[in-house]
Design a protein around this motif. Sequence first.
Motif, PDB file in Angstrom:
ATOM      1  N   ARG A  75       0.836  -1.217   0.000  1.00 27.36           N
ATOM      2  CA  ARG A  75       0.000   0.000   0.000  1.00 27.36           C
ATOM      3  C   ARG A  75       0.862   1.254   0.000  1.00 27.36           C
ATOM      4  NH1 ARG A  75      -3.252  -3.104   3.630  1.00 27.36           N
ATOM      5  NH2 ARG A  75      -2.318  -2.068   5.435  1.00 27.36           N
ATOM      6  N   ILE A  76       1.954   1.216   0.758  1.00 28.46           N
ATOM      7  CA  ILE A  76       2.850   2.375   0.806  1.00 28.46           C
ATOM      8  C   ILE A  76       3.489   2.610  -0.557  1.00 28.46           C
ATOM      9  CG2 ILE A  76       5.053   3.196   1.733  1.00 28.46           C
ATOM     10  CD1 ILE A  76       4.238   1.990   4.404  1.00 28.46           C
ATOM     11  N   LYS A  77       3.900   1.511  -1.218  1.00 27.84           N
ATOM     12  CA  LYS A  77       4.500   1.659  -2.545  1.00 27.84           C
ATOM     13  C   LYS A  77       3.490   2.235  -3.524  1.00 27.84           C
ATOM     14  CE  LYS A  77       8.060  -1.925  -2.314  1.00 27.84           C
ATOM     15  NZ  LYS A  77       8.541  -3.225  -2.853  1.00 27.84           N
ATOM     16  N   ILE A 132      -4.450  19.195  -4.933  1.00 28.38           N
ATOM     17  CA  ILE A 132      -4.816  18.002  -4.163  1.00 28.38           C
ATOM     18  C   ILE A 132      -3.686  17.695  -3.186  1.00 28.38           C
ATOM     19  CG2 ILE A 132      -5.379  15.544  -4.291  1.00 28.38           C
ATOM     20  CD1 ILE A 132      -6.282  16.051  -7.172  1.00 28.38           C
ATOM     21  N   PRO A 133      -3.968  17.627  -1.872  1.00 28.61           N
ATOM     22  CA  PRO A 133      -2.909  17.319  -0.919  1.00 28.61           C
ATOM     23  C   PRO A 133      -2.365  15.910  -1.141  1.00 28.61           C
ATOM     24  CG  PRO A 133      -5.049  17.206   0.147  1.00 28.61           C
ATOM     25  CD  PRO A 133      -5.285  17.759  -1.231  1.00 28.61           C
ATOM     26  N   ILE A 134      -1.051  15.768  -1.083  1.00 31.10           N
ATOM     27  CA  ILE A 134      -0.412  14.471  -1.283  1.00 31.10           C
ATOM     28  C   ILE A 134      -0.240  13.795   0.059  1.00 31.10           C
ATOM     29  CG2 ILE A 134       1.673  13.307  -2.109  1.00 31.10           C
ATOM     30  CD1 ILE A 134       2.110  15.660  -3.979  1.00 31.10           C
ATOM     31  N   PRO A 135      -0.787  12.595   0.233  1.00 33.45           N
ATOM     32  CA  PRO A 135      -0.618  11.902   1.523  1.00 33.45           C
ATOM     33  C   PRO A 135       0.819  11.497   1.756  1.00 33.45           C
ATOM     34  CG  PRO A 135      -1.605  10.434  -0.116  1.00 33.45           C
ATOM     35  CD  PRO A 135      -1.524  11.786  -0.753  1.00 33.45           C
ATOM     36  N   GLN A 136       1.264  11.665   2.987  1.00 40.26           N
ATOM     37  CA  GLN A 136       2.608  11.261   3.354  1.00 40.26           C
ATOM     38  C   GLN A 136       2.579   9.820   3.847  1.00 40.26           C
ATOM     39  OE1 GLN A 136       5.352  13.263   2.949  1.00 40.26           O
ATOM     40  NE2 GLN A 136       3.871  14.570   1.902  1.00 40.26           N
ATOM     41  N   SER A 137       3.529   9.036   3.379  1.00 41.21           N
ATOM     42  CA  SER A 137       3.591   7.645   3.835  1.00 41.21           C
ATOM     43  C   SER A 137       4.005   7.595   5.291  1.00 41.21           C
ATOM     44  CB  SER A 137       4.589   6.851   2.985  1.00 41.21           C
ATOM     45  OG  SER A 137       5.891   7.381   3.134  1.00 41.21           O
ATOM     46  N   GLN A 138       3.403   6.688   6.027  1.00 37.92           N
ATOM     47  CA  GLN A 138       3.698   6.526   7.439  1.00 37.92           C
ATOM     48  C   GLN A 138       4.636   5.346   7.642  1.00 37.92           C
ATOM     49  OE1 GLN A 138       2.602   8.611   9.824  1.00 37.92           O
ATOM     50  NE2 GLN A 138       1.769   9.804   8.136  1.00 37.92           N
ATOM     51  N   PRO A 139       5.526   5.392   8.628  1.00 40.46           N
ATOM     52  CA  PRO A 139       6.383   4.245   8.891  1.00 40.46           C
ATOM     53  C   PRO A 139       5.571   3.035   9.322  1.00 40.46           C
ATOM     54  CG  PRO A 139       6.497   5.825  10.704  1.00 40.46           C
ATOM     55  CD  PRO A 139       5.726   6.474   9.589  1.00 40.46           C
ATOM     56  N   ILE A 140       6.067   1.858   8.953  1.00 39.21           N
ATOM     57  CA  ILE A 140       5.385   0.631   9.333  1.00 39.21           C
ATOM     58  C   ILE A 140       5.666   0.364  10.790  1.00 39.21           C
ATOM     59  CG2 ILE A 140       5.188  -1.844   8.856  1.00 39.21           C
ATOM     60  CD1 ILE A 140       6.221  -1.267   6.049  1.00 39.21           C
ATOM     61  N   VAL A 141       4.635   0.450  11.611  1.00 40.38           N
ATOM     62  CA  VAL A 141       4.818   0.293  13.056  1.00 40.38           C
ATOM     63  C   VAL A 141       3.794  -0.701  13.583  1.00 40.38           C
ATOM     64  CG1 VAL A 141       4.816   1.446  15.282  1.00 40.38           C
ATOM     65  CG2 VAL A 141       5.637   2.667  13.277  1.00 40.38           C
ATOM     66  N   GLN A 142       4.252  -1.679  14.335  1.00 37.86           N
ATOM     67  CA  GLN A 142       3.338  -2.631  14.957  1.00 37.86           C
ATOM     68  C   GLN A 142       2.800  -2.045  16.246  1.00 37.86           C
ATOM     69  OE1 GLN A 142       5.136  -6.052  16.668  1.00 37.86           O
ATOM     70  NE2 GLN A 142       3.365  -7.365  16.405  1.00 37.86           N
ATOM     71  N   LYS A 143       1.564  -2.404  16.614  1.00 36.15           N
ATOM     72  CA  LYS A 143       1.023  -1.962  17.892  1.00 36.15           C
ATOM     73  C   LYS A 143       1.911  -2.471  19.013  1.00 36.15           C
ATOM     74  CE  LYS A 143      -3.782  -1.754  16.368  1.00 36.15           C
ATOM     75  NZ  LYS A 143      -5.146  -2.278  16.567  1.00 36.15           N
ATOM     76  N   GLN A 144       2.222  -1.578  19.958  1.00 35.31           N
ATOM     77  CA  GLN A 144       3.207  -1.918  20.964  1.00 35.31           C
ATOM     78  C   GLN A 144       2.638  -2.115  22.353  1.00 35.31           C
ATOM     79  OE1 GLN A 144       6.263   1.021  20.960  1.00 35.31           O
ATOM     80  NE2 GLN A 144       6.373   1.119  18.760  1.00 35.31           N
TER      81      GLN A 144
END
Length: 485
Positions: free
Chosen positions: A298-300, A333-345
């Motif tokens: 999805r990020i790619k 159109i605002p470009i979404p910024q990719s978020q780092p892949i983070v697991q729930k901690q």
Amino acid sequence: MSHSSLLDFEIMQQIGRGTFGVVYKCKRRKDGGIYVLKELKLSGCTGDEVQTAINECNILAAVDSDYVVRYYDSFIDNSTQTLWLVMEYAAHGTLRDIIIKSKDYISEQDAWYYITQMILGIASLHASHIIHRDIKSLNVFVADGSNGQKYSLKFGDMGVSKQLNSTIIMSQTLVGSPYYLSPEICRSEKYNIKSDIWALGVTFYEMLNKGKHPFLAQNQAALLVNIIKGKYKPLPAQYSQQLIDLVRWCLQQDPSKRPDVFSLLAIPPVQQTIKQYNLKLPPAVEQGAKEAMQRLSRIKSSEISRSRLASERSTISTQSSTKGSSYIPQRQIPIPQSQPIVQKQHELQIDSDIIMVDRNDIHEYKDDFDDEVEDNQSAARPETAAFQQKLQELLMEDAKLLQKFEDTVREISSYQVQQMTKDNLINFFVQNDNLDEKQINDFVFKLIPLNKIGIVQYFKQYAKLLKQRQQVAIEINKIMLMIKG
């Protein structure tokens, strides 16, 4: 295998020694199977503490992974008050042994093979909601390989012995080897799964750099400073950029920017290694890896879309410059910024208000406390050297307080008070200052009989030492911030 006893085994040789006892290679008389027997002395431990250690063994025994040392059984020898753990035997020592024996740099192919197995080992633990908390090359055990490979790697020593110190305050301390401590631990912040990832990155670096750690110094205080600075020498140029980037990703100073272990599993070289060597994934790990790959996909896709939008905007901008002032551009159109892949901690998070370094590991690799580059940096900044000296003094003070504290914990344990009662009494003394005898008697002797009156002095000492150590931790944190600033 269950309900074992010491008589079921023939001791073959001693292969290690720890704080709580000795580790032996042994043979089971019934079938000739080779195992490891780990001895944990129980003197001074309460029944609740022993049960906690046994429960920990049961949790680890439930981890079914080719990349984690298996815990087969545990039993108590009442004649010697010893808890024995029966574990899988790894015939080739530890990863540290492999690194030291290697005359040349480990090859790229072998590096990915070892790294992938270590990632799978930590993924197996995290999938079971277990934090290792003491990842290092000495805790990566090397067994006979499969699929035509010489070695297979397995994580061990998940800290069962630490559970024998399971009083309320000991759950607020952190144990680890100083070279592998993450920046957040050095700053007395909370320990979570991302601290495991940092230690994994340090272990990768060590393996790729002939046993040298990324952060070096002449003493422990300077080492903590260098970890917080986050600067380390580059890995050898012979390794691919993908491998170097993997280590850099794990050694991000900000825990939120570090990957979770399943994101590490999703990167292409790791996936290729899994397929190449037909490595088996436990079901929970396989599911976590699939979800991470979906997030990565999805990020790619988002990045591709963002790239296309940027290209379209560039085209629109060019058209605008040629059409004159009558041209009305399309709505931005605002470009979404990719978020780092983070697991729930949250399920794996442990509070830590006090730094506690495993003193047995401080001089484990003596050569690493001597680095000219760091010396020159300190000389260039006299105030840093002064801060380091102060930090070293605080660490020494904390070590003295820790020894007194552990002595007090043992004295409290010797009174054989139930864990819940003990925790209530500890909280009472910690939260209340300047208590008179009547207040103490009114509260304490509702919970314990009069013949245990001697325990009161140790609760008072406990509360005093706790507050002193908390104050030292605050001072250490201030010094760290000054050095970083």
